[in-house]
Design an enzyme around this catalytic site. Structure first.
Site, PDB file in Angstrom:
ATOM      1  N   LYS A  39    -104.567  38.831  36.940  1.00  0.00           N
ATOM      2  CA  LYS A  39    -104.625  38.638  35.438  1.00  0.00           C
ATOM      3  C   LYS A  39    -105.674  37.655  35.347  1.00  0.00           C
ATOM      4  O   LYS A  39    -107.277  37.337  35.390  1.00  0.00           O
ATOM      5  CB  LYS A  39    -104.029  36.674  35.984  1.00  0.00           C
ATOM      6  CG  LYS A  39    -103.200  35.831  34.788  1.00  0.00           C
ATOM      7  CD  LYS A  39    -103.298  34.153  35.515  1.00  0.00           C
ATOM      8  CE  LYS A  39    -103.172  33.458  35.102  1.00  0.00           C
ATOM      9  NZ  LYS A  39    -102.318  32.472  36.105  1.00  0.00           N
ATOM     10  N   ASP A 131     -98.186  21.540  36.515  1.00  0.00           N
ATOM     11  CA  ASP A 131     -97.804  22.001  35.782  1.00  0.00           C
ATOM     12  C   ASP A 131     -96.041  22.742  36.439  1.00  0.00           C
ATOM     13  O   ASP A 131     -96.144  23.829  36.317  1.00  0.00           O
ATOM     14  CB  ASP A 131     -98.264  22.846  35.211  1.00  0.00           C
ATOM     15  CG  ASP A 131     -98.306  23.161  34.141  1.00  0.00           C
ATOM     16  OD1 ASP A 131     -97.510  22.568  33.321  1.00  0.00           O
ATOM     17  OD2 ASP A 131     -98.253  24.721  32.733  1.00  0.00           O
TER      18      ASP A 131
END
Length: 461
Positions: A39, A131
């Site tokens: 990532k 989130d």
């Protein structure tokens, strides 16, 4: 045929996913059978600097997490670009389910219990996700495998500095799922994740979001006093116990939600144990007079307070050192580092925040990339890391911040005020006619700072 790029010893493959803030690519390594993902934050021209700061948060948090409900982290680094390598979870996310809503109440309860299990595992490690949404929830292996939480860029870890809170004043999150206290800038309460899970269950059960998809702060704040349409008014077959559980998750006051994610998971698996109250019987929203009362009468508004255990401990003072990377000599660099070291010897529990101000233009647009196509924010972070490396401090006691602002002194003073900095360290500028007439940035900061200030000067021999 061109060779595949290699970062940190990992060979990169094709792009798997492009998100709002980061890119995921396949990766391989001879020592790790995989499958693996690397990532990296998005760093094209015009990207939000919050993407880089949130990525730094994930680099700190993910390697510390263990258990079946998080992806295993294999490594992280900062050069030539910031990166994290993690295991690739075989099951997909919950996002495709949004195409086939609403779902049966039994399925929603089972799904919610699985997510609550994952949140319980996270909260027990001192981390709040902040989130929770369908795209950040994956299944490990089969359809009945455990839920896995991903993307910890907005998360808050109790034992780590909160870079998002320190550098940004506006709340970050996914608008439909943000808890009222999160909207008000309060991070670190596990109950915020329970609110988000309540939104997710409501959405999956009814096909509608309880508070819509607000785009303005004023609309986000409505969830502090405006109640959603009860699920049974939309889906009559919803059992009263499930409505009780969902509406309890959506309570504006965190203390009125479940005591923990484990309690929520238990209720979702044991309907007979759920105590039914007025929430279970509701078939319509509260009247406008009651909503107006909640809106304007302080007695009816939720008491949103920061939890003491989520805040930095005051026996660990914050020392901030500001570096002008564009104009700093080797002598000044060493002098600043020496000063920090001497103060650390006196205050061994202090945390050091390394600051640099990336000046922005007042009127014309700013370029986020330099002439070589490198992200300016990331390059300055790397330089701060190189400067601080000799201090040899553990990660939880050393942070790096690139503050983007028109005024360097204004940015440093705001950081010091908002984050309750105990001691500021700055380097003195060389004398000149402009400085003598108009004063200097260190002098301005020293005059207005809410804390002790040390200005370091290098002698001319």
């Amino acid at each position: 045929m061109s060779e595949l790029p290699i970062i940190g010893g990992y060979t990169l493959g094709p792009v798997v996913h492009r998100g709002g803030m980061a890119v995921l690519r396949e990766a391989t390594h001879p020592d790790h059978p995989g499958p693996l993902l690397m990532k990296m934050p998005k760093m094209a021209e015009g990207e939000d600097p919050a993407a880089i700061v949130s990525f730094e948060m994930e680099q700190m948090i993910l390697p510390r997490l263990t258990g079946p409900h998080v992806p295993r982290c294999y490594g992280a680094g900062h050069e030539p670009v910031p990166w994290i390598v993690m295991e690739r979870i075989s099951g997909g996310s919950l996002l495709p389910l949004l195409k086939r809503l609403p779902r049966a109440p039994e399925e929603v309860a089972l799904l919610g219990a699985g997510v609550a299990d994952a949140l319980d595992g996270l909260h027990r490690q001192g981390v709040v996700h902040l989130d929770v949404k369908p795209s950040n929830i994956l299944r490990r292996g089969s359809e009945n495998g455990p839920m896995v939480l991903v993307d910890f860029g907005l998360s808050r870890a109790a034992l780590l500095p909160d870079l998002m809170e320190e550098e940004f004043r506006l709340p970050y999150g996914t608008a439909p799922y943000m808890a009222p206290e999160q909207v008000m800038g309060i991070r670190g309460d596990p109950a915020s994740d329970l609110f988000a899970l309540g939104v997710l269950m409501y959405f999956f059960l009814t096909g509608k979001r309880p508070f819509g998809d607000p785009q303005r702060m004023a609309d986000l704040k409505q969830r502090l006093w405006s109640d959603p349409t009860p699920p049974r008014a939309i889906v009559p077959e919803c059992p009263p116990w499930l409505q009780e559980v969902i509406l309890r998750c959506l309570e504006p006051a965190p203390e009125r939600r479940h005591a923990s994610a484990a309690h929520l998971a238990f209720d979702l698996r044991h309907p007979e144990a759920v105590a039914l109250g007025p929430r279970a019987a509701k078939l319509k929203r509260d009247g406008w007079t009651k909503r107006i009362q909640r809106r304007f009468n302080p007695e009816f508004q939720p008491r949103l307070r920061r939890k003491a255990e989520a805040l930095p401990q005051r026996d660990a003072p914050i020392m901030a050192v500001a570096l002008d990377i564009d104009d700093i000599s080797k002598e000044m660099s060493a002098a600043l580092r020496d000063t920090v070291g001497r103060i650390l010897a006196i205050r061994p529990n202090a945390r050091v925040a390394c600051l640099n101000v990336l000046r922005t233009n007042l009127l014309r647009p700013d370029n986020t990339l330099d002439r070589e196509g490198r992200n300016k924010h990331v390059q300055r972070l790397l330089e701060l890391r190189h400067w601080s490396a000799p201090l040899a401090l553990p990660e939880h006691r050393l942070t790096h911040h690139v503050l983007e602002a028109v005024s360097a002194s204004g940015a440093i003073l705001e950081y010091a005020t908002q984050n309750r900095v105990d001691h500021l360290i700055l380097g003195a500028k060389a004398g000149g006619i402009t400085q003598r007439v108009l004063g200097s940035m260190p002098t301005e900061v020293a005059r207005d700072a809410p804390c002790s200030v040390t200005i370091v000067r290098v002698r001319d021999f």
